[in-house]
Motif scaffolding. Structure first.
Motif, PDB file in Angstrom:
ATOM      1  N   VAL A  69     -13.358 -16.020 -13.577  1.00 30.42           N
ATOM      2  CA  VAL A  69     -12.375 -17.089 -13.761  1.00 30.42           C
ATOM      3  C   VAL A  69     -12.020 -17.857 -12.482  1.00 30.42           C
ATOM      4  CG1 VAL A  69     -11.360 -16.122 -15.844  1.00 30.42           C
ATOM      5  CG2 VAL A  69     -10.495 -15.385 -13.628  1.00 30.42           C
ATOM      6  N   ILE A  70     -12.216 -17.253 -11.299  1.00 28.11           N
ATOM      7  CA  ILE A  70     -11.956 -17.973 -10.057  1.00 28.11           C
ATOM      8  C   ILE A  70     -13.065 -17.678  -9.058  1.00 28.11           C
ATOM      9  CG2 ILE A  70      -9.449 -17.871 -10.417  1.00 28.11           C
ATOM     10  CD1 ILE A  70      -9.313 -15.824  -8.109  1.00 28.11           C
ATOM     11  N   ASP A  71     -13.094 -18.445  -7.971  1.00 32.81           N
ATOM     12  CA  ASP A  71     -14.065 -18.229  -6.899  1.00 32.81           C
ATOM     13  C   ASP A  71     -13.375 -17.668  -5.667  1.00 32.81           C
ATOM     14  OD1 ASP A  71     -16.347 -18.994  -8.247  1.00 32.81           O
ATOM     15  OD2 ASP A  71     -16.153 -21.108  -7.698  1.00 32.81           O
ATOM     16  N   PHE A  72     -14.170 -17.062  -4.792  1.00 30.64           N
ATOM     17  CA  PHE A  72     -13.643 -16.383  -3.613  1.00 30.64           C
ATOM     18  C   PHE A  72     -14.329 -16.879  -2.341  1.00 30.64           C
ATOM     19  CE2 PHE A  72     -12.934 -13.634  -7.189  1.00 30.64           C
ATOM     20  CZ  PHE A  72     -11.699 -13.044  -6.948  1.00 30.64           C
ATOM     21  N   SER A  73     -13.558 -16.990  -1.279  1.00 32.79           N
ATOM     22  CA  SER A  73     -14.091 -17.333   0.039  1.00 32.79           C
ATOM     23  C   SER A  73     -14.780 -16.122   0.644  1.00 32.79           C
ATOM     24  CB  SER A  73     -12.940 -17.756   0.953  1.00 32.79           C
ATOM     25  OG  SER A  73     -12.167 -16.600   1.307  1.00 32.79           O
ATOM     26  N   GLN A  74     -15.244 -16.266   1.860  1.00 31.42           N
ATOM     27  CA  GLN A  74     -15.642 -15.097   2.639  1.00 31.42           C
ATOM     28  C   GLN A  74     -14.398 -14.259   2.921  1.00 31.42           C
ATOM     29  OE1 GLN A  74     -15.769 -16.455   7.163  1.00 31.42           O
ATOM     30  NE2 GLN A  74     -17.043 -17.822   5.943  1.00 31.42           N
ATOM     31  N   GLY A  75     -14.582 -12.986   3.255  1.00 30.80           N
ATOM     32  CA  GLY A  75     -13.456 -12.102   3.518  1.00 30.80           C
ATOM     33  C   GLY A  75     -12.723 -12.461   4.807  1.00 30.80           C
ATOM     34  N   TYR A  76     -11.414 -12.145   4.840  1.00 33.74           N
ATOM     35  CA  TYR A  76     -10.650 -12.444   6.059  1.00 33.74           C
ATOM     36  C   TYR A  76      -9.856 -11.258   6.610  1.00 33.74           C
ATOM     37  CZ  TYR A  76      -6.420 -12.935   3.134  1.00 33.74           C
ATOM     38  OH  TYR A  76      -5.370 -12.714   2.262  1.00 33.74           O
ATOM     39  N   ALA A  77      -9.704 -10.172   5.842  1.00 35.37           N
ATOM     40  CA  ALA A  77      -8.926  -9.028   6.343  1.00 35.37           C
ATOM     41  C   ALA A  77      -9.258  -7.783   5.531  1.00 35.37           C
ATOM     42  CB  ALA A  77      -7.429  -9.322   6.256  1.00 35.37           C
ATOM     43  N   PRO A  78      -9.061  -6.605   6.115  1.00 40.48           N
ATOM     44  CA  PRO A  78      -9.287  -5.361   5.365  1.00 40.48           C
ATOM     45  C   PRO A  78      -8.078  -5.017   4.506  1.00 40.48           C
ATOM     46  CG  PRO A  78      -8.594  -4.826   7.591  1.00 40.48           C
ATOM     47  CD  PRO A  78      -8.695  -6.337   7.524  1.00 40.48           C
ATOM     48  N   TYR A  79      -8.353  -4.240   3.455  1.00 40.13           N
ATOM     49  CA  TYR A  79      -7.263  -3.775   2.601  1.00 40.13           C
ATOM     50  C   TYR A  79      -7.761  -2.576   1.801  1.00 40.13           C
ATOM     51  CZ  TYR A  79      -3.442  -3.780  -0.784  1.00 40.13           C
ATOM     52  OH  TYR A  79      -2.377  -3.412  -1.554  1.00 40.13           O
ATOM     53  N   ASN A  80      -7.232  -1.404   2.102  1.00 43.60           N
ATOM     54  CA  ASN A  80      -7.623  -0.212   1.358  1.00 43.60           C
ATOM     55  C   ASN A  80      -6.670   0.017   0.200  1.00 43.60           C
ATOM     56  OD1 ASN A  80      -9.734   0.248   3.062  1.00 43.60           O
ATOM     57  ND2 ASN A  80      -8.860   2.024   4.084  1.00 43.60           N
ATOM     58  N   ASN A  81      -7.215   0.441  -0.933  1.00 42.93           N
ATOM     59  CA  ASN A  81      -6.434   0.776  -2.113  1.00 42.93           C
ATOM     60  C   ASN A  81      -6.494   2.288  -2.300  1.00 42.93           C
ATOM     61  OD1 ASN A  81      -8.541  -1.648  -2.857  1.00 42.93           O
ATOM     62  ND2 ASN A  81      -6.424  -2.245  -3.148  1.00 42.93           N
ATOM     63  N   SER A  82      -5.335   2.934  -2.391  1.00 47.55           N
ATOM     64  CA  SER A  82      -5.300   4.392  -2.425  1.00 47.55           C
ATOM     65  C   SER A  82      -4.214   4.904  -3.351  1.00 47.55           C
ATOM     66  CB  SER A  82      -5.071   4.946  -1.012  1.00 47.55           C
ATOM     67  OG  SER A  82      -6.030   4.455  -0.091  1.00 47.55           O
ATOM     68  N   VAL A  83      -4.292   6.192  -3.659  1.00 50.87           N
ATOM     69  CA  VAL A  83      -3.216   6.882  -4.380  1.00 50.87           C
ATOM     70  C   VAL A  83      -2.445   7.723  -3.380  1.00 50.87           C
ATOM     71  CG1 VAL A  83      -2.663   8.632  -6.113  1.00 50.87           C
ATOM     72  CG2 VAL A  83      -4.399   6.895  -6.601  1.00 50.87           C
ATOM     73  N   PHE A  84      -1.130   7.565  -3.388  1.00 46.91           N
ATOM     74  CA  PHE A  84      -0.240   8.328  -2.528  1.00 46.91           C
ATOM     75  C   PHE A  84       0.775   9.057  -3.396  1.00 46.91           C
ATOM     76  CE2 PHE A  84      -1.726   4.784  -0.038  1.00 46.91           C
ATOM     77  CZ  PHE A  84      -1.914   5.289   1.245  1.00 46.91           C
ATOM     78  N   GLY A  85       1.371  10.126  -2.847  1.00 45.75           N
ATOM     79  CA  GLY A  85       2.408  10.813  -3.610  1.00 45.75           C
ATOM     80  C   GLY A  85       3.078  11.916  -2.828  1.00 45.75           C
ATOM     81  N   VAL A  86       4.012  12.556  -3.470  1.00 49.46           N
ATOM     82  CA  VAL A  86       4.770  13.635  -2.829  1.00 49.46           C
ATOM     83  C   VAL A  86       3.855  14.812  -2.557  1.00 49.46           C
ATOM     84  CG1 VAL A  86       6.927  12.903  -3.923  1.00 49.46           C
ATOM     85  CG2 VAL A  86       5.461  14.585  -5.069  1.00 49.46           C
ATOM     86  N   ALA A  87       4.231  15.606  -1.560  1.00 45.65           N
ATOM     87  CA  ALA A  87       3.385  16.710  -1.120  1.00 45.65           C
ATOM     88  C   ALA A  87       3.150  17.746  -2.211  1.00 45.65           C
ATOM     89  CB  ALA A  87       4.009  17.373   0.105  1.00 45.65           C
ATOM     90  N   ALA A  88       4.126  17.941  -3.087  1.00 44.33           N
ATOM     91  CA  ALA A  88       4.048  19.019  -4.076  1.00 44.33           C
ATOM     92  C   ALA A  88       2.984  18.783  -5.146  1.00 44.33           C
ATOM     93  CB  ALA A  88       5.407  19.206  -4.741  1.00 44.33           C
ATOM     94  N   ILE A  89       2.580  17.529  -5.355  1.00 43.47           N
ATOM     95  CA  ILE A  89       1.588  17.229  -6.391  1.00 43.47           C
ATOM     96  C   ILE A  89       0.203  17.168  -5.763  1.00 43.47           C
ATOM     97  CG2 ILE A  89       0.850  15.579  -8.136  1.00 43.47           C
ATOM     98  CD1 ILE A  89       3.708  14.680  -8.435  1.00 43.47           C
ATOM     99  N   LYS A  90      -0.696  18.016  -6.257  1.00 45.65           N
ATOM    100  CA  LYS A  90      -2.041  18.096  -5.703  1.00 45.65           C
ATOM    101  C   LYS A  90      -2.985  17.167  -6.468  1.00 45.65           C
ATOM    102  CE  LYS A  90      -0.495  21.282  -2.985  1.00 45.65           C
ATOM    103  NZ  LYS A  90      -0.178  20.914  -1.573  1.00 45.65           N
TER     104      LYS A  90
END
Length: 265
Positions: free
Chosen positions: A110-131
């Protein structure tokens, strides 16, 4: 008979015009106005946030101004919710999206994209008690995301059916939900998690697993080759001059990754 043939030919010509409308030229409109309208984040530090005196600041804000300067026009910054940034673009309320926009097959339809300009990591984070070490470990768990983000799309495709994905309208809503204990796991960008750690030092979110190592792109409507070339020229020049690397280091405390720094298309 000749009259009928002429009428049919004329009708077919009109149908051809209807089926193949004239190509838009957003760049010409931008240059005529001397202003490019750019959708940016305002609730997603360090990519975009609002200062105490109500001024926009952040990596995407600086990149938006850099792109406008490279295009030889002024930047009109339009704060847009992440959940509706593509709708703003497709309804022509903005000319470009510079708002932590990741690229995937669905969006490329549906849209077009330029060349990349910055990094961006996508992750799951959470409280220590949940493994949690991967998508399978999210079975019967609840994970919060900002609606329509890359994390939302990727988790929807990868987690078990028993996972409950709670969607919030923006990152402020997601942050508030974690701080208040409504959710104990979140799918988000690394730097949102670091901001959460500052707000909840006693219950700071820990990295569980990386969903995707991603890149930020400038988004624009399809069928705009002149605009695409102009944006990419601005980004290429800023990479070669070191200006873009300086912006990334300023806001993310890391240099521009080599794979982005050397990509000029």
């Amino acid at each position: 008979m000749n009259f009928i043939k002429t009428a049919i030919a004329a009708s077919l010509g009109l149908m051809a015009v209807a089926v193949h409308p004239a190509m838009a030229d957003t760049l010409a409109d931008i240059q005529k106005a001397g202003v490019v309208k750019i959708g940016v984040p305002q609730d997603f530090a360090p990519y975009g946030s609002v200062t105490s005196d109500l001024q926009l600041q952040g990596l995407d804000i600086d990149v938006a101004r850099l792109v406008a300067k490279g295009m030889g026009v002024k930047a009109e910054l339009v704060p847009v919710p992440i959940s509706s940034r593509m709708a703003f673009l497709q309804t022509h309320k903005i000319d470009l999206i510079i708002s932590t926009l990741g690229k995937n097959a669905e969006r490329e339809k549906v849209i077009d994209f330029s060349q990349g300009y910055a990094p961006y990591n996508n992750s799951v984070f959470g409280v220590a008690a949940i493994k949690v070490a991967g998508p399978a470990d999210l079975a019967n768990q609840t994970v919060g995301v900002a609606r329509s983000t890359f994390e939302d799309l990727m988790l929807t495709d990868s987690v078990p059916k028993s996972t409950v994905i709670k969607r919030y309208e923006d990152n402020n809503g997601l942050i508030a939900a974690y701080v208040s204990g409504q959710v104990q796991l979140v799918g988000t960008g690394d730097f949102v998690a670091y901001a959460l750690a500052e707000k909840t030092p006693a219950n700071k979110p820990l990295l569980k697993y990386i969903i995707n190592v991603s890149t930020c792109y400038v988004g624009m409507n399809k069928g705009e080759p002149a605009l695409m070339a102009k944006v990419n020229d601005a980004l290429t020049a800023s990479k070669k001059s070191g200006e873009l690397n300086g912006i990334v280091k300023k806001w993310l405390n890391v240099p521009l990754p080599e794979k982005i720094a050397t990509t000029y298309q």
